[in-house]
Design an enzyme around this catalytic site. Structure first.
Site, PDB file in Angstrom:
ATOM      1  N   GLU A 194     -21.018 -55.963 -16.223  1.00 37.00           N
ATOM      2  CA  GLU A 194     -21.041 -57.018 -17.250  1.00 37.00           C
ATOM      3  C   GLU A 194     -21.489 -56.491 -18.611  1.00 37.00           C
ATOM      4  O   GLU A 194     -22.686 -56.429 -18.881  1.00 37.00           O
ATOM      5  CB  GLU A 194     -21.960 -58.175 -16.810  1.00 37.00           C
ATOM      6  CG  GLU A 194     -22.008 -59.301 -17.842  1.00 37.00           C
ATOM      7  CD  GLU A 194     -22.908 -60.470 -17.456  1.00 37.00           C
ATOM      8  OE1 GLU A 194     -23.524 -60.441 -16.372  1.00 37.00           O
ATOM      9  OE2 GLU A 194     -22.993 -61.406 -18.258  1.00 37.00           O
ATOM     10  N   LYS A 233     -17.021 -58.303 -15.525  1.00 38.63           N
ATOM     11  CA  LYS A 233     -17.454 -59.612 -16.066  1.00 38.63           C
ATOM     12  C   LYS A 233     -17.583 -59.492 -17.577  1.00 38.63           C
ATOM     13  O   LYS A 233     -18.628 -59.107 -18.089  1.00 38.63           O
ATOM     14  CB  LYS A 233     -18.786 -60.004 -15.427  1.00 38.63           C
ATOM     15  CG  LYS A 233     -19.387 -61.307 -15.977  1.00 38.63           C
ATOM     16  CD  LYS A 233     -20.454 -61.855 -15.049  1.00 38.63           C
ATOM     17  CE  LYS A 233     -21.177 -63.038 -15.660  1.00 38.63           C
ATOM     18  NZ  LYS A 233     -22.019 -63.757 -14.711  1.00 38.63           N
TER      19      LYS A 233
HETATM   20  P1  13P Z   1     -23.406 -67.679 -18.777  1.00 37.38           P
HETATM   21  O1  13P Z   1     -22.123 -68.165 -18.124  1.00 37.38           O
HETATM   22  O2  13P Z   1     -24.400 -68.790 -19.012  1.00 37.38           O
HETATM   23  O3  13P Z   1     -23.142 -66.826 -19.979  1.00 37.38           O
HETATM   24  O4  13P Z   1     -24.123 -66.773 -17.711  1.00 37.38           O
HETATM   25  C1  13P Z   1     -23.402 -65.871 -16.991  1.00 37.38           C
HETATM   26  C2  13P Z   1     -24.256 -64.732 -16.658  1.00 37.38           C
HETATM   27  O5  13P Z   1     -24.453 -64.414 -15.510  1.00 37.38           O
HETATM   28  C3  13P Z   1     -24.846 -63.961 -17.757  1.00 37.38           C
HETATM   29  O6  13P Z   1     -25.345 -62.747 -17.268  1.00 37.38           O
END
Ligand code: 13P
Length: 339
Positions: free
Chosen positions: A177, A219
């Site tokens: 991510e 992600k």
């Molecule tokens: P949000 O969808 O609130 O951005 O959170 C996703 C997430 O896991 C951030 O690390």
């Protein structure tokens, strides 16, 4: 490493019409969310809240995996059932956030590097024993005058790749991510530029660390205007730019892409995901891994009152269902009005 198993889990996490519930708020973040609804954050209140989500049988039909926080993966429901078992019984895969947060990056004022590599192999072994089959590590890239720097992008990409390799070594699918934040007044062009740069560095680092692309999930953020930008890009522009950047940067070997919501409104997060799936034929499934965009409504409906649990479950089920439809490009805005 069992690449067959990693690939099977990664495909299950991004299976058509289902997505990931990010319920891995750290104790500090969940306290902020609870403060907003007037709930005192305690071990029990956090448990009660998350238990109600995992027991939403209808909502969980649209959830392929749940990202947990260290406290939650060890917690038991009120009746003594481990929360991990509730998630598995609902047909979803338990996962775990393993990063230890974004810390100031030396000599790069205003920028951070995500920490948590020390001791990670041992923690992964323990989490696998507790039932986790995937993990999450979030790198944060901010856009501001003079920011991001090459230093911060490369340092965060390197940490993400080292985390991903350690996960695969322990048969845990890494969610990779790299989040380019939507805070700030930058326009969509700036977001596109920084997102493309970041993803290219991340995939380069994954290659250097010998990560097998077939056993991971990406992600990313969507390519979107900064929240304070006076000219907000249209839905068509957001989806076209997001798809364009993903095609340039993400190899087709990656089993699936699950977006973060990043502070978009619930409806925007659903609308954008739906439009991408409705309009484009892509090499990877595109789904959601939302925290706020799945939980804002149930948190408000619950407000810490046991008598509100059914209303909170209804609110969660609705958002999970809407995003499940968006993951197949079959969501319609009048379904929101009907609800
Ligand atoms: P949000 O969808 O609130 O951005 O959170 C996703 C997430 O896991 C951030 O690390």
């Amino acid at each position: 490493m069992d690449i067959g198993e990693l690939s099977r889990v990664a495909h299950a996490m991004t299976a058509k019409g289902r997505g990931i519930l990010a319920a891995d708020e750290s104790s500090g973040t969940i306290k902020k969310r609870f403060d907003a609804i007037g709930v005192v954050s305690t071990e029990d209140s956090r448990r009660d809240y998350r238990e109600l989500l995992f027991r939403s049988a209808e909502g969980m039909k649209h959830i392929s995996g749940v990202i947990l926080y260290d406290e939650t993966i060890r917690q038991k429901a009120k009746d003594g059932t481990p929360l991990v078992h509730l998630i598995e019984a609902a047909g979803a895969i338990p996962g775990i956030k393993v990063d230890e947060g974004a810390k100031p990056l030396a000599f790069c004022p205003g920028e951070t590097v995500t920490e948590g590599l020390d001791g990670l192999r041992d923690r992964l072994i323990e989490y696998h024993g507790l039932g986790a089959r995937f993990a999450k590590w979030r790198a944060v890239i901010d856009i501001a005058p003079g920011i991001p720097t090459y230093t911060s992008i490369v340092t965060n990409a390197h940490a993400l790749a080292r985390y991903a390799a350690l996960c695969q070594e322990q048969n845990i699918v890494p969610i990779v991510e790299p989040e380019v934040l939507m805070d700030g007044d930058h326009d969509i062009d700036a977001c596109a530029r920084v997102t493309e740069w970041t993803l290219k560095e991340v995939f380069q680092a994954l290659s250097h660390q010998r990560v097998t692309l077939e056993g991971m999930v990406l992600k990313p953020n969507m390519v979107i205007s900064g929240a304070k930008c006076p000219k907000q890009a249209s839905v068509d522009e957001v989806v076209a730019r997001t798809v364009e950047i993903l095609k340039r940067c993400v190899p087709a070997a990656v089993p699936g892409i699950a977006f973060l919501s990043g502070g978009q409104s619930d409806i925007d997060a659903t609308t954008h995901l739906n439009a991408m799936n409705a309009k484009f034929d892509l090499p990877w499934p595109l789904t959601f891994s939302y925290g706020r965009a799945l939980q804002a409504a149930p948190q408000k409906a619950w407000s810490g009152k046991p008598e509100n649990v059914p209303a909170a479950q209804t609110a969660f089920t609705h958002r999970a269902k809407m995003n499940g439809l968006a993951a197949t490009g079959t969501w319609k805005s009048d379904l929101e009005k009907a609800a």
